[in-house]
Design a protein around this motif. Sequence first.
Motif, PDB file in Angstrom:
ATOM      1  N   ASP A  54       0.822  -1.212   0.000  1.00 38.44           N
ATOM      2  CA  ASP A  54       0.000   0.000   0.000  1.00 38.44           C
ATOM      3  C   ASP A  54       0.858   1.265   0.000  1.00 38.44           C
ATOM      4  O   ASP A  54       0.462   2.287  -0.543  1.00 38.44           O
ATOM      5  CB  ASP A  54      -0.927   0.001   1.209  1.00 38.44           C
ATOM      6  CG  ASP A  54      -2.093  -0.976   1.045  1.00 38.44           C
ATOM      7  OD1 ASP A  54      -2.255  -1.510  -0.067  1.00 38.44           O
ATOM      8  OD2 ASP A  54      -2.829  -1.191   2.019  1.00 38.44           O
ATOM      9  N   ASN A 105       2.254   1.741  -3.676  1.00 39.96           N
ATOM     10  CA  ASN A 105       1.272   2.119  -4.697  1.00 39.96           C
ATOM     11  C   ASN A 105       0.524   3.409  -4.359  1.00 39.96           C
ATOM     12  O   ASN A 105      -0.384   3.819  -5.092  1.00 39.96           O
ATOM     13  CB  ASN A 105       0.285   0.971  -4.949  1.00 39.96           C
ATOM     14  CG  ASN A 105      -0.553   0.627  -3.726  1.00 39.96           C
ATOM     15  OD1 ASN A 105      -0.765   1.457  -2.848  1.00 39.96           O
ATOM     16  ND2 ASN A 105      -1.032  -0.608  -3.669  1.00 39.96           N
ATOM     17  N   LYS A 138      -1.416   4.176  -1.692  1.00 45.15           N
ATOM     18  CA  LYS A 138      -2.651   4.146  -0.903  1.00 45.15           C
ATOM     19  C   LYS A 138      -2.450   4.732   0.484  1.00 45.15           C
ATOM     20  O   LYS A 138      -3.393   5.237   1.091  1.00 45.15           O
ATOM     21  CB  LYS A 138      -3.163   2.703  -0.809  1.00 45.15           C
ATOM     22  CG  LYS A 138      -3.705   2.161  -2.122  1.00 45.15           C
ATOM     23  CD  LYS A 138      -4.301   0.774  -1.935  1.00 45.15           C
ATOM     24  CE  LYS A 138      -4.879   0.250  -3.232  1.00 45.15           C
ATOM     25  NZ  LYS A 138      -5.453  -1.115  -3.070  1.00 45.15           N
TER      26      LYS A 138
END
Length: 222
Positions: free
Chosen positions: A1, A4, A6
Amino acid sequence: DLKNGKIDAVVLDELPAKSIVAQNDDLMILDADLATEEYAIAVKKGNTELLEAINATIARMQEDGTYESLVNAFMPAGGDSEIKIPDAVGTEGDKTIKMGTNAAFKPFEYVEGTEVVGFDISMAQQIAQDMGAKLQVEDMAFDSLISALDAGAIDFVAAGMTATEERRQSVDFSDPYFKQQQAILIRAEDDALCNKPEDLSGHKVGVQNGTIQVPIANELAG
């Protein structure tokens, strides 16, 4: 996460953070002076006999050099690439003691091939050997460990667990066996935008459920 996008940062213990950075050159550790925590082994509340046996082994390891040998093996100056997993200590006996852990916390507990290994595993082998018992390792989610201990599914927890006052309400802890500082992991590309902990205010900060890092992350994110 984190990679990427997030989340914007992750709070975790320093050694695992260094291990992750060594394998991902697009991540880095933010320079920050965060809390230091002490790891201890948890047993079911009131299990004095097991607690005393664990403390005796920790003391013996520190006195006879076994502890230092394990530190050198699992935390070499050259990083994870130089880890040398010691030969497993044979554990035998009519009695089996079950160790609960979460094998996602290198170098303390992690999976190598098909085996769960790490500093805590080797230490648990020493405990079992001193007790004349056979060791059985149970790998589970970190936030399930204390409930499994309370239910009697496992006999003790060795999982890089901090002996917090909140946890002491539910379990008894051994003498501390390791001290470690917290760290903040960020994307290397964000270095110019985030160069101190205060810069994380208003951002998404990730942690592992049930860990001491949860309140730290909440405070950082604001």
